[in-house]
Design a protein around this motif. Sequence first.
Motif, PDB file in Angstrom:
ATOM      1  N   THR A  52       0.839  -1.207   0.000  1.00 40.01           N
ATOM      2  CA  THR A  52       0.000   0.000   0.000  1.00 40.01           C
ATOM      3  C   THR A  52       0.868   1.250   0.000  1.00 40.01           C
ATOM      4  O   THR A  52       0.605   2.202  -0.743  1.00 40.01           O
ATOM      5  CB  THR A  52      -0.944   0.002   1.221  1.00 40.01           C
ATOM      6  OG1 THR A  52      -1.789  -1.149   1.141  1.00 40.01           O
ATOM      7  CG2 THR A  52      -1.786   1.263   1.285  1.00 40.01           C
ATOM      8  N   TYR A  53       1.908   1.257   0.810  1.00 46.70           N
ATOM      9  CA  TYR A  53       2.815   2.406   0.866  1.00 46.70           C
ATOM     10  C   TYR A  53       3.547   2.595  -0.464  1.00 46.70           C
ATOM     11  O   TYR A  53       3.725   3.717  -0.931  1.00 46.70           O
ATOM     12  CB  TYR A  53       3.831   2.248   1.999  1.00 46.70           C
ATOM     13  CG  TYR A  53       3.267   2.472   3.388  1.00 46.70           C
ATOM     14  CD1 TYR A  53       2.020   3.047   3.597  1.00 46.70           C
ATOM     15  CD2 TYR A  53       3.997   2.115   4.509  1.00 46.70           C
ATOM     16  CE1 TYR A  53       1.525   3.258   4.868  1.00 46.70           C
ATOM     17  CE2 TYR A  53       3.511   2.332   5.791  1.00 46.70           C
ATOM     18  CZ  TYR A  53       2.277   2.906   5.957  1.00 46.70           C
ATOM     19  OH  TYR A  53       1.798   3.124   7.216  1.00 46.70           O
ATOM     20  N   GLN A  54       3.972   1.507  -1.077  1.00 46.31           N
ATOM     21  CA  GLN A  54       4.643   1.600  -2.371  1.00 46.31           C
ATOM     22  C   GLN A  54       3.699   2.156  -3.435  1.00 46.31           C
ATOM     23  O   GLN A  54       4.088   3.019  -4.232  1.00 46.31           O
ATOM     24  CB  GLN A  54       5.162   0.228  -2.791  1.00 46.31           C
ATOM     25  CG  GLN A  54       6.296  -0.260  -1.942  1.00 46.31           C
ATOM     26  CD  GLN A  54       6.658  -1.708  -2.213  1.00 46.31           C
ATOM     27  OE1 GLN A  54       5.997  -2.392  -2.985  1.00 46.31           O
ATOM     28  NE2 GLN A  54       7.712  -2.187  -1.573  1.00 46.31           N
ATOM     29  N   THR A  55       2.475   1.701  -3.414  1.00 46.81           N
ATOM     30  CA  THR A  55       1.478   2.172  -4.383  1.00 46.81           C
ATOM     31  C   THR A  55       1.212   3.661  -4.192  1.00 46.81           C
ATOM     32  O   THR A  55       1.123   4.418  -5.164  1.00 46.81           O
ATOM     33  CB  THR A  55       0.170   1.370  -4.235  1.00 46.81           C
ATOM     34  OG1 THR A  55       0.465  -0.008  -4.483  1.00 46.81           O
ATOM     35  CG2 THR A  55      -0.893   1.852  -5.192  1.00 46.81           C
ATOM     36  N   GLU A  56       1.110   4.087  -2.940  1.00 49.30           N
ATOM     37  CA  GLU A  56       0.869   5.505  -2.662  1.00 49.30           C
ATOM     38  C   GLU A  56       2.060   6.354  -3.100  1.00 49.30           C
ATOM     39  O   GLU A  56       1.889   7.436  -3.665  1.00 49.30           O
ATOM     40  CB  GLU A  56       0.560   5.720  -1.179  1.00 49.30           C
ATOM     41  CG  GLU A  56       0.201   7.133  -0.828  1.00 49.30           C
ATOM     42  CD  GLU A  56      -1.067   7.664  -1.486  1.00 49.30           C
ATOM     43  OE1 GLU A  56      -1.296   8.889  -1.400  1.00 49.30           O
ATOM     44  OE2 GLU A  56      -1.827   6.895  -2.100  1.00 49.30           O
ATOM     45  N   ALA A  57       3.266   5.870  -2.880  1.00 53.69           N
ATOM     46  CA  ALA A  57       4.454   6.606  -3.320  1.00 53.69           C
ATOM     47  C   ALA A  57       4.449   6.762  -4.836  1.00 53.69           C
ATOM     48  O   ALA A  57       4.708   7.859  -5.362  1.00 53.69           O
ATOM     49  CB  ALA A  57       5.726   5.887  -2.860  1.00 53.69           C
ATOM     50  N   LYS A  58       4.129   5.697  -5.536  1.00 56.15           N
ATOM     51  CA  LYS A  58       4.083   5.751  -7.003  1.00 56.15           C
ATOM     52  C   LYS A  58       2.991   6.708  -7.480  1.00 56.15           C
ATOM     53  O   LYS A  58       3.191   7.466  -8.432  1.00 56.15           O
ATOM     54  CB  LYS A  58       3.858   4.353  -7.574  1.00 56.15           C
ATOM     55  CG  LYS A  58       5.043   3.445  -7.382  1.00 56.15           C
ATOM     56  CD  LYS A  58       4.734   2.020  -7.800  1.00 56.15           C
ATOM     57  CE  LYS A  58       5.870   1.086  -7.469  1.00 56.15           C
ATOM     58  NZ  LYS A  58       5.584  -0.304  -7.829  1.00 56.15           N
ATOM     59  N   ARG A  59       1.848   6.701  -6.796  1.00 63.50           N
ATOM     60  CA  ARG A  59       0.754   7.606  -7.163  1.00 63.50           C
ATOM     61  C   ARG A  59       1.192   9.062  -6.974  1.00 63.50           C
ATOM     62  O   ARG A  59       0.932   9.920  -7.818  1.00 63.50           O
ATOM     63  CB  ARG A  59      -0.497   7.310  -6.321  1.00 63.50           C
ATOM     64  CG  ARG A  59      -1.723   8.098  -6.758  1.00 63.50           C
ATOM     65  CD  ARG A  59      -2.857   7.987  -5.765  1.00 63.50           C
ATOM     66  NE  ARG A  59      -2.571   8.693  -4.517  1.00 63.50           N
ATOM     67  CZ  ARG A  59      -2.578  10.018  -4.375  1.00 63.50           C
ATOM     68  NH1 ARG A  59      -2.806  10.805  -5.411  1.00 63.50           N
ATOM     69  NH2 ARG A  59      -2.324  10.574  -3.206  1.00 63.50           N
ATOM     70  N   LEU A  60       1.868   9.329  -5.876  1.00 65.82           N
ATOM     71  CA  LEU A  60       2.333  10.692  -5.613  1.00 65.82           C
ATOM     72  C   LEU A  60       3.393  11.135  -6.621  1.00 65.82           C
ATOM     73  O   LEU A  60       3.445  12.303  -7.007  1.00 65.82           O
ATOM     74  CB  LEU A  60       2.870  10.805  -4.188  1.00 65.82           C
ATOM     75  CG  LEU A  60       1.809  10.772  -3.092  1.00 65.82           C
ATOM     76  CD1 LEU A  60       2.465  10.613  -1.721  1.00 65.82           C
ATOM     77  CD2 LEU A  60       0.947  12.029  -3.131  1.00 65.82           C
TER      78      LEU A  60
END
Length: 86
Positions: A52-60
Amino acid sequence: FSKQGMMDQARELLDEMLRRKVLPNSPTYNLLICGYCNSSRQPKLPKTLRKTYQTEAKRLVSEMNEKDFVPWEGTLSCIRSIFTKT
């Protein structure tokens, strides 16, 4: 918050900024991205939360690019670390 690994609180702060019509700037994105990347590397976290954290970083990162903000060198290192390990 993000430097301390308190990503839920960092996200709440970002949401509050947006509610108040304060737009995130380049430093805001850089700190959040690094926070999510660093948090995603914590071995004690459940795998789903790390993802989830990796996905959020990529989204940002995508959002940052859309706004023509340039990541800091340290942010690029954080980004590389999750893109090479996923």
